[in-house]
Write a protein that holds these residues in place. Sequence first.
Motif, PDB file in Angstrom:
ATOM      1  N   LYS A   1       0.873  -1.177   0.000  1.00 43.19           N
ATOM      2  CA  LYS A   1       0.000   0.000   0.000  1.00 43.19           C
ATOM      3  C   LYS A   1       0.907   1.223   0.000  1.00 43.19           C
ATOM      4  N   PRO A   2       0.467   2.319  -0.601  1.00 45.07           N
ATOM      5  CA  PRO A   2       1.318   3.522  -0.639  1.00 45.07           C
ATOM      6  C   PRO A   2       1.794   3.919   0.764  1.00 45.07           C
ATOM      7  N   ALA A   3       3.106   4.121   0.894  1.00 42.72           N
ATOM      8  CA  ALA A   3       3.697   4.425   2.202  1.00 42.72           C
ATOM      9  C   ALA A   3       4.997   5.199   2.019  1.00 42.72           C
ATOM     10  N   TYR A   4       5.432   5.799   3.111  1.00 42.67           N
ATOM     11  CA  TYR A   4       6.742   6.434   3.177  1.00 42.67           C
ATOM     12  C   TYR A   4       7.610   5.660   4.168  1.00 42.67           C
ATOM     13  N   LYS A   5       8.924   5.769   3.991  1.00 39.53           N
ATOM     14  CA  LYS A   5       9.883   5.335   5.008  1.00 39.53           C
ATOM     15  C   LYS A   5      10.240   6.578   5.817  1.00 39.53           C
ATOM     16  N   LEU A   6      10.232   6.452   7.136  1.00 36.97           N
ATOM     17  CA  LEU A   6      10.539   7.577   8.019  1.00 36.97           C
ATOM     18  C   LEU A   6      11.783   7.292   8.848  1.00 36.97           C
ATOM     19  N   ARG A   7      12.602   8.321   9.066  1.00 41.98           N
ATOM     20  CA  ARG A   7      13.682   8.299  10.057  1.00 41.98           C
ATOM     21  C   ARG A   7      13.281   9.308  11.115  1.00 41.98           C
ATOM     22  N   VAL A   8      13.180   8.840  12.369  1.00 38.61           N
ATOM     23  CA  VAL A   8      12.653   9.669  13.448  1.00 38.61           C
ATOM     24  C   VAL A   8      13.628   9.683  14.612  1.00 38.61           C
ATOM     25  N   ASP A   9      13.865  10.872  15.160  1.00 40.18           N
ATOM     26  CA  ASP A   9      14.754  11.059  16.303  1.00 40.18           C
ATOM     27  C   ASP A   9      13.943  10.939  17.591  1.00 40.18           C
ATOM     28  N   PHE A  10      14.241   9.893  18.379  1.00 43.44           N
ATOM     29  CA  PHE A  10      13.600   9.685  19.673  1.00 43.44           C
ATOM     30  C   PHE A  10      14.533  10.055  20.824  1.00 43.44           C
ATOM     31  N   GLY A  11      15.382  11.041  20.608  1.00 44.14           N
ATOM     32  CA  GLY A  11      16.253  11.546  21.668  1.00 44.14           C
ATOM     33  C   GLY A  11      17.148  10.469  22.234  1.00 44.14           C
ATOM     34  N   PRO A  12      17.062  10.211  23.555  1.00 41.43           N
ATOM     35  CA  PRO A  12      17.965   9.238  24.185  1.00 41.43           C
ATOM     36  C   PRO A  12      17.761   7.804  23.686  1.00 41.43           C
ATOM     37  N   PHE A  13      16.681   7.559  22.949  1.00 42.50           N
ATOM     38  CA  PHE A  13      16.414   6.215  22.427  1.00 42.50           C
ATOM     39  C   PHE A  13      16.937   6.049  21.003  1.00 42.50           C
ATOM     40  N   GLY A  14      17.516   7.112  20.456  1.00 40.78           N
ATOM     41  CA  GLY A  14      18.159   7.038  19.152  1.00 40.78           C
ATOM     42  C   GLY A  14      17.249   7.357  17.984  1.00 40.78           C
ATOM     43  N   ILE A  15      17.847   7.255  16.820  1.00 44.14           N
ATOM     44  CA  ILE A  15      17.131   7.473  15.565  1.00 44.14           C
ATOM     45  C   ILE A  15      16.636   6.119  15.080  1.00 44.14           C
ATOM     46  N   LYS A  16      15.336   6.042  14.817  1.00 51.62           N
ATOM     47  CA  LYS A  16      14.715   4.783  14.419  1.00 51.62           C
ATOM     48  C   LYS A  16      13.974   4.970  13.096  1.00 51.62           C
ATOM     49  N   THR A  17      13.810   3.859  12.372  1.00 51.17           N
ATOM     50  CA  THR A  17      13.126   3.876  11.090  1.00 51.17           C
ATOM     51  C   THR A  17      11.815   3.098  11.168  1.00 51.17           C
ATOM     52  N   SER A  18      10.875   3.530  10.355  1.00 53.91           N
ATOM     53  CA  SER A  18       9.602   2.821  10.236  1.00 53.91           C
ATOM     54  C   SER A  18       8.971   3.209   8.913  1.00 53.91           C
ATOM     55  N   SER A  19       7.874   2.551   8.591  1.00 51.08           N
ATOM     56  CA  SER A  19       7.097   2.963   7.428  1.00 51.08           C
ATOM     57  C   SER A  19       5.747   3.463   7.917  1.00 51.08           C
ATOM     58  N   ALA A  20       5.133   4.307   7.097  1.00 53.43           N
ATOM     59  CA  ALA A  20       3.840   4.874   7.468  1.00 53.43           C
ATOM     60  C   ALA A  20       2.991   5.031   6.215  1.00 53.43           C
ATOM     61  N   GLN A  21       1.783   4.515   6.274  1.00 53.97           N
ATOM     62  CA  GLN A  21       0.844   4.621   5.157  1.00 53.97           C
ATOM     63  C   GLN A  21       0.061   5.935   5.298  1.00 53.97           C
ATOM     64  N   VAL A  22       0.757   7.027   5.102  1.00 54.54           N
ATOM     65  CA  VAL A  22       0.167   8.356   5.323  1.00 54.54           C
ATOM     66  C   VAL A  22       0.251   9.244   4.084  1.00 54.54           C
ATOM     67  N   THR A  23       0.397   8.638   2.925  1.00 47.64           N
ATOM     68  CA  THR A  23       0.605   9.410   1.700  1.00 47.64           C
ATOM     69  C   THR A  23      -0.629  10.193   1.264  1.00 47.64           C
ATOM     70  N   LYS A  24      -1.807   9.851   1.743  1.00 53.13           N
ATOM     71  CA  LYS A  24      -3.032  10.571   1.352  1.00 53.13           C
ATOM     72  C   LYS A  24      -3.131  11.938   2.033  1.00 53.13           C
ATOM     73  N   HIS A  25      -2.606  12.046   3.249  1.00 52.95           N
ATOM     74  CA  HIS A  25      -2.765  13.277   4.015  1.00 52.95           C
ATOM     75  C   HIS A  25      -1.502  14.127   4.119  1.00 52.95           C
ATOM     76  N   TYR A  26      -0.343  13.564   3.776  1.00 52.34           N
ATOM     77  CA  TYR A  26       0.916  14.278   4.012  1.00 52.34           C
ATOM     78  C   TYR A  26       1.860  14.154   2.823  1.00 52.34           C
ATOM     79  N   THR A  27       2.575  15.237   2.552  1.00 51.28           N
ATOM     80  CA  THR A  27       3.685  15.176   1.602  1.00 51.28           C
ATOM     81  C   THR A  27       4.953  14.887   2.400  1.00 51.28           C
ATOM     82  N   LYS A  28       5.977  14.456   1.715  1.00 46.41           N
ATOM     83  CA  LYS A  28       7.254  14.208   2.385  1.00 46.41           C
ATOM     84  C   LYS A  28       7.773  15.484   3.033  1.00 46.41           C
TER      85      LYS A  28
END
Length: 111
Positions: free
Chosen positions: A30-57
């Motif tokens: 399904k249409p999705a983006y790959k995200l890199r997110v900074d969680f502070g002391p927990f580090g930078i983590k990656t995930s995917s999100a099926q949010v292409t209908k409501h958000y641009t990169k």
Amino acid sequence: MEEINWNDFEKVELRAGTVLEVMDFPEARKPAYKLRVDFGPFGIKTSSAQVTKHYTKEELVGQQIVGVINFPKKQIGKFMSEFLVTGFADEQGDIVLTSLNGKVPNGNKLV
């Protein structure tokens, strides 16, 4: 709906993180983006999100979102997801991200 107790809720690490980078994810079913997110002391983590209908990169970069960071990693095709992006489905089933109305330190826990 199954009830849980406070101890169950406390086990879920719902943390604030800032989106650093958003990439296309053409391999996703399904249409999705790959995200890199900074969680502070927990580090930078990656995930995917099926949010292409409501958000641009571009509009996602810099936004603070809420993620569950203590689930096991999940293989999605050739991509390894390290946290769960949270959100709500709209009337059409498209995801609206759980986001913050004000800035908090990355890694802060939802209480």
